[in-house]
Design a protein around this motif. Structure first.
Motif, PDB file in Angstrom:
ATOM      1  N   ASP A  39       5.416   1.838  -7.982  1.00 25.45           N
ATOM      2  CA  ASP A  39       4.555   2.661  -7.482  1.00 25.45           C
ATOM      3  C   ASP A  39       3.193   2.764  -8.670  1.00 25.45           C
ATOM      4  OD1 ASP A  39       5.945   3.729  -5.464  1.00 25.45           O
ATOM      5  OD2 ASP A  39       7.042   5.009  -6.715  1.00 25.45           O
TER       6      ASP A  39
ATOM      7  N   ARG B  88       1.183  -0.093  -7.922  1.00 24.83           N
ATOM      8  CA  ARG B  88       0.519  -0.012  -6.721  1.00 24.83           C
ATOM      9  C   ARG B  88      -0.786   0.812  -6.942  1.00 24.83           C
ATOM     10  NH1 ARG B  88       5.682   0.814  -4.144  1.00 24.83           N
ATOM     11  NH2 ARG B  88       6.335  -1.235  -3.373  1.00 24.83           N
TER      12      ARG B  88
ATOM     13  N   ASP C  12      -4.165  -1.388  -5.436  1.00 23.88           N
ATOM     14  CA  ASP C  12      -4.971  -0.744  -4.388  1.00 23.88           C
ATOM     15  C   ASP C  12      -6.520  -0.676  -4.763  1.00 23.88           C
ATOM     16  OD1 ASP C  12      -2.915  -0.513  -2.779  1.00 23.88           O
ATOM     17  OD2 ASP C  12      -2.475   1.517  -3.347  1.00 23.88           O
TER      18      ASP C  12
ATOM     19  N   GLU D  76      -0.150  -7.673  -3.581  1.00 25.75           N
ATOM     20  CA  GLU D  76       0.930  -6.669  -2.948  1.00 25.75           C
ATOM     21  C   GLU D  76       2.249  -6.776  -4.177  1.00 25.75           C
ATOM     22  OE1 GLU D  76       3.938 -10.044  -0.837  1.00 25.75           O
ATOM     23  OE2 GLU D  76       2.582  -8.810   0.325  1.00 25.75           O
ATOM     24  N   VAL D  77       2.992  -5.454  -3.993  1.00 28.90           N
ATOM     25  CA  VAL D  77       3.719  -5.169  -5.136  1.00 28.90           C
ATOM     26  C   VAL D  77       4.998  -4.961  -4.377  1.00 28.90           C
ATOM     27  CG1 VAL D  77       4.398  -3.614  -7.234  1.00 28.90           C
ATOM     28  CG2 VAL D  77       2.143  -4.323  -6.559  1.00 28.90           C
TER      29      VAL D  77
ATOM     30  N   CYS E 161       9.370  -5.008 -11.171  1.00 30.11           N
ATOM     31  CA  CYS E 161       8.489  -5.064  -9.929  1.00 30.11           C
ATOM     32  C   CYS E 161       8.080  -6.633  -9.954  1.00 30.11           C
ATOM     33  CB  CYS E 161       7.404  -4.292  -9.879  1.00 30.11           C
ATOM     34  SG  CYS E 161       6.245  -4.331 -11.050  1.00 30.11           S
TER      35      CYS E 161
END
Length: 158
Positions: A21, A24, A28, A81-82, A107
């Protein structure tokens, strides 16, 4: 037999000791940006996730220049992307012989870079930049702001 020319290059970072999280949140911001703009964004953001993502973006650009011979000025982040990785689980001793579990999330980060000079169509270039637009905003919505000092406001009526 014609071979299709590869126009997208990836860099993959696996088992990065970071929550998905939190990664991300940074990913983003850079999705759809150019290479130079991405490096500036990552240098100025105050998050811990920026350094491993910075290294991956730099690695993806190096892969693109080595494999395709592309210039760094023409590169655009097309895929970012993660995914969640494995969780490292340990136990810490506590008072009265008890134990306390510690979970360290990891991750996997994938960065894809496209060279816009290799594209024949302008549509694919537009599609990359459309990733940056928010989904709630379309061409039909307009934001209108009214305040009490504007011309024709509430106070001008008699």
């Amino acid at each position: 037999m014609r071979k299709k020319k590869k126009i997208e290059v990836y860099a993959l970072g696996r088992h990065i000791s970071l929550s998905a999280d939190k990664a991300r949140r940074v990913i983003d911001q850079i999705r759809g940006c150019s290479y130079e703009e991405t490096l500036m964004i990552l240098e100025l953001m105050p998050y811990r996730a920026c350094y491993p993502i910075f290294k991956l973006v730099y690695s993806a650009a190096a892969n693109a220049s080595y494999n395709m011979g592309s210039n760094e000025a023409n590169l655009v982040i097309s895929k970012a992307e993660v995914n969640e990785g494995t969780t490292v689980k340990k136990f810490k001793p506590r008072a009265r012989g008890r134990s306390y579990p510690i979970k360290r999330p990891t991750c996997h980060i994938t960065i894809g870079v496209k060279d816009i000079s290799l594209h024949d169509e302008y549509d694919e270039y537009e599609q990359i930049y459309s990733l940056k637009k928010p989904r709630w905003k379309n061409k039909y919505t307009t934001m209108v702001y009214h305040d009490m000092y504007s011309i024709g406001g509430v106070w001008d009526k008699k």
